[in-house]
Design a protein around this motif. Structure first.
Motif, PDB file in Angstrom:
ATOM      1  N   LEU A 324       5.208   9.881  13.875  1.00  0.00           N
ATOM      2  CA  LEU A 324       6.786  10.225  13.727  1.00  0.00           C
ATOM      3  C   LEU A 324       6.881  11.160  12.763  1.00  0.00           C
ATOM      4  N   THR A 325       6.286  11.203  11.358  1.00  0.00           N
ATOM      5  CA  THR A 325       6.769  12.128  10.395  1.00  0.00           C
ATOM      6  C   THR A 325       5.918  13.404  10.662  1.00  0.00           C
ATOM      7  N   ILE A 326       4.634  13.287  10.420  1.00  0.00           N
ATOM      8  CA  ILE A 326       4.065  14.492  10.687  1.00  0.00           C
ATOM      9  C   ILE A 326       4.030  15.183  12.006  1.00  0.00           C
ATOM     10  N   GLY A 327       3.593  14.336  12.957  1.00  0.00           N
ATOM     11  CA  GLY A 327       3.715  14.720  14.561  1.00  0.00           C
ATOM     12  C   GLY A 327       5.329  15.293  14.613  1.00  0.00           C
ATOM     13  N   PRO A 369       5.778  15.449   2.960  1.00  0.00           N
ATOM     14  CA  PRO A 369       5.608  14.173   1.973  1.00  0.00           C
ATOM     15  C   PRO A 369       4.628  13.340   2.604  1.00  0.00           C
ATOM     16  N   ALA A 370       4.720  13.281   3.893  1.00  0.00           N
ATOM     17  CA  ALA A 370       3.786  12.331   4.881  1.00  0.00           C
ATOM     18  C   ALA A 370       2.393  12.701   4.795  1.00  0.00           C
ATOM     19  N   ALA A 374      -0.596  10.474   4.139  1.00  0.00           N
ATOM     20  CA  ALA A 374      -1.714   9.849   5.242  1.00  0.00           C
ATOM     21  C   ALA A 374      -3.014  10.506   4.740  1.00  0.00           C
ATOM     22  N   ALA A 375      -3.311  11.546   3.916  1.00  0.00           N
ATOM     23  CA  ALA A 375      -4.359  11.815   3.281  1.00  0.00           C
ATOM     24  C   ALA A 375      -5.007  10.959   2.534  1.00  0.00           C
ATOM     25  N   MET A 376      -4.036  10.285   1.581  1.00  0.00           N
ATOM     26  CA  MET A 376      -4.583   9.368   0.804  1.00  0.00           C
ATOM     27  C   MET A 376      -5.060   8.071   1.452  1.00  0.00           C
ATOM     28  N   PRO A 489       3.379   6.549  -1.140  1.00  0.00           N
ATOM     29  CA  PRO A 489       3.523   7.462  -0.057  1.00  0.00           C
ATOM     30  C   PRO A 489       4.272   8.917  -0.424  1.00  0.00           C
ATOM     31  N   ALA A 490       5.265   8.642  -1.274  1.00  0.00           N
ATOM     32  CA  ALA A 490       6.115  10.055  -1.470  1.00  0.00           C
ATOM     33  C   ALA A 490       6.152  10.269  -2.943  1.00  0.00           C
ATOM     34  N   ALA A 491       5.168   9.598  -3.770  1.00  0.00           N
ATOM     35  CA  ALA A 491       5.230  10.123  -5.056  1.00  0.00           C
ATOM     36  C   ALA A 491       4.653  11.394  -5.391  1.00  0.00           C
ATOM     37  N   ARG A 492       3.499  11.754  -4.473  1.00  0.00           N
ATOM     38  CA  ARG A 492       2.964  12.936  -4.807  1.00  0.00           C
ATOM     39  C   ARG A 492       3.040  14.094  -3.488  1.00  0.00           C
TER      40      ARG A 492
END
Length: 496
Positions: A324-327, A369-370, A374-376, A489-492
């Motif tokens: 949803l977010t990245i796609g 942000p996503a 997702a990478a982490m 999730p959104a801190a970095r």
């Protein structure tokens, strides 16, 4: 307030190095006029900085873990300042390109240490606040770059886009020495020099091949030879990393389909969303007669939309699936670029781009942000630092390759538009380097075919950018089945 001085030191460096990714965009026509550069040299002025960042981020992070993050950050600041001074004093395009590369080396040393310095300086709630501010500064840098570049270029000349870094660097050095403590990784291993060398060679050769396409064509011996050497270098990189006891990039991370999808998304996102801005700026100033400030303001809606959507989506879509977010973000980027290509016709001005820029910016704000989360979340916690470095590497490499690919498309489109008016294909070089005014002075009736040529070049560029965004969305949907929970999730947030 003393406790926030480390955050101030880190944000000063991060803002400056990220501003320099985009600040050059609106100054390119003035550079071309002053230094009599060709189109390929202008591409290198943009590309070499992103390429140096991409090639050295992972290695700089390893060096910082071993020698000390504060020491490497300070070294990056000093090197960045010296290179900025040299860029501002450069007398020819070759020297400017060389010193931009050195700027990128300093930027990589700074960028690779910012997150580690913040992690060492803050704990608990303060750490979350620090990373939130750092992410906001990253987003603001993208929005501020074209505006700052336009103001400095118009009021003082293009050289001041580099000179302005000197007082900022001096302040950052002072605050870092006063407030930032040293930190190391006691288990840090040595540098992977063969990995750094082969990756840098591969990225540089492929970028060089793409830049030469406009002059030599896709099928020339020179172009194919450069692509071949680049492929060999990347193959050597893979072999080196597989056999190394301390690889710069652990290739086992790519066993995760989610990690593969995130890296591909980061690569394609930078190309799709930002790769064409250089050519839009050339059109605005060369054909539309805008000054650097006005051209910079035209590009701001993209960055502002990214900034605001990122802030909102981080709260409302916390924990939402990457599809949803990245796609969705990549889909919006593709639609935004296609919308600009569909809306722009010969004789249209900048308003034709506005809706597409906003849609593209919304996509960037949704995906950015996503991507970090997702990478982490796709790797083991012990590999989170390497995953973050790989993500930023992919984004900067995507910027470098996107500028090069779209430059070849833009130049070919200019030539096609000129051919329709019986103009020689070589005139495309004059248009691409901001010399439309000279052509108009020599031929007052040239405005019609200049507009047509730019519309042709930009439309082709937007089509390819849109295809990049849509391809990234398809890859993401195809490879990501379920998004693992991310630690922060959104801190970095990744840098815009």
């Amino acid at each position: 307030m003393r406790k926030w001085l480390p955050l101030t030191a880190v944000c000063l460096g991060a803002f400056m190095l990220l501003v320099d990714v985009t600040i050059v965009t609106v100054a390119l026509p003035d550079m071309a006029s002053d230094m009599h550069t060709g189109f390929a040299e202008l591409q290198w002025v943009m590309d070499i900085y992103a390429l140096a960042l991409a090639a050295l981020l992972l290695g700089a992070g390893s060096l910082a873990d071993r020698l000390g993050r504060r020491r490497v950050y300070l070294g990056g600041l000093v090197l960045f300042a010296a290179a900025s001074l040299a860029c501002g004093m450069a007398e020819g395009p070759g020297a400017l390109i060389a010193f931009r590369a050195v700027q990128g080396v300093g930027g990589a040393a700074m960028f690779a240490t910012t997150m580690a310095l913040l992690s060492a300086a803050y704990q608990g709630r303060d750490r979350g606040v620090a990373f939130g501010v750092w992410g906001a500064v990253n987003g603001a840098a993208a929005a501020a770059g074209p505006i700052i570049g336009g103001l400095l270029t118009e009021q003082f000349g293009w050289r001041w886009i580099f000179f302005i870094n000197l007082p900022v660097c001096a302040l950052a050095v002072y605050v870092t020495l006063k407030a930032v403590a040293e930190s190391r990784n006691p288990r840090a291993q040595g540098l992977d020099l063969p990995g750094m060398a082969t990756f840098t060679a591969g990225a540089g050769l492929v970028t060089y091949a793409l830049i030469r396409v406009g002059e030599n064509g896709w099928t020339s011996g020179t172009t194919l030879g450069l692509f071949g050497l680049g492929a060999v270098s990347f193959l050597a990189f893979v072999l080196v990393e597989l056999r190394s006891s301390r690889p710069m990039l652990d290739l086992s991370l790519f066993r995760s389909p989610t990690f593969v999808a995130v890296m591909a998304a980061a690569l394609l996102m930078s190309g799709a969303a930002f790769g064409y801005l250089m050519y839009v700026s050339m059109w605005l100033q060369s054909a539309e007669g805008m000054g650097p400030v006005a051209a910079g303001l035209v590009l701001v809606p993209l960055s502002l939309a990214a900034f605001f959507v990122s802030a909102v989506s981080g709260k409302l879509l916390h924990g939402a699936p990457a599809r949803l977010t990245i796609g969705g973000g990549l889909l919006l980027m593709g639609i935004g670029a296609l919308l600009q290509g569909w809306m722009l016709d010969a004789g249209d001005g900048w308003p034709a781009l506005l809706a597409g820029l906003v849609v593209t910016g919304a996509g960037v704000g949704l995906a950015s942000p996503a991507l970090a989360a997702a990478a982490m979340g796709a790797v083991a916690p012990a590999r989170a630092g390497m995953a973050g470095g790989a993500l930023n590497t992919a984004r900067q490499l995507g910027m470098a390759l996107g500028i090069a690919v779209l430059g070849a498309v833009f130049q070919a489109g200019l030539g096609d538009g000129l051919a329709g008016f019986g103009r020689p294909h070589g005139t495309a070089e004059a248009l691409a380097t901001g010399r439309a005014g000279e052509l108009l002075h020599a031929d007052p009736g040239a405005g019609e075919w200049i507009e047509a040529a730019f519309a042709s070049g930009l439309k082709d560029t937007f089509w390819v950018s849109g295809a990049m965004g849509l391809a990234g969305a398809l890859i993401l949907v195809a490879l990501v089945r379920r998004t693992p929970a991310a630690a922060e999730p959104a801190a970095r947030p990744a840098a815009v």
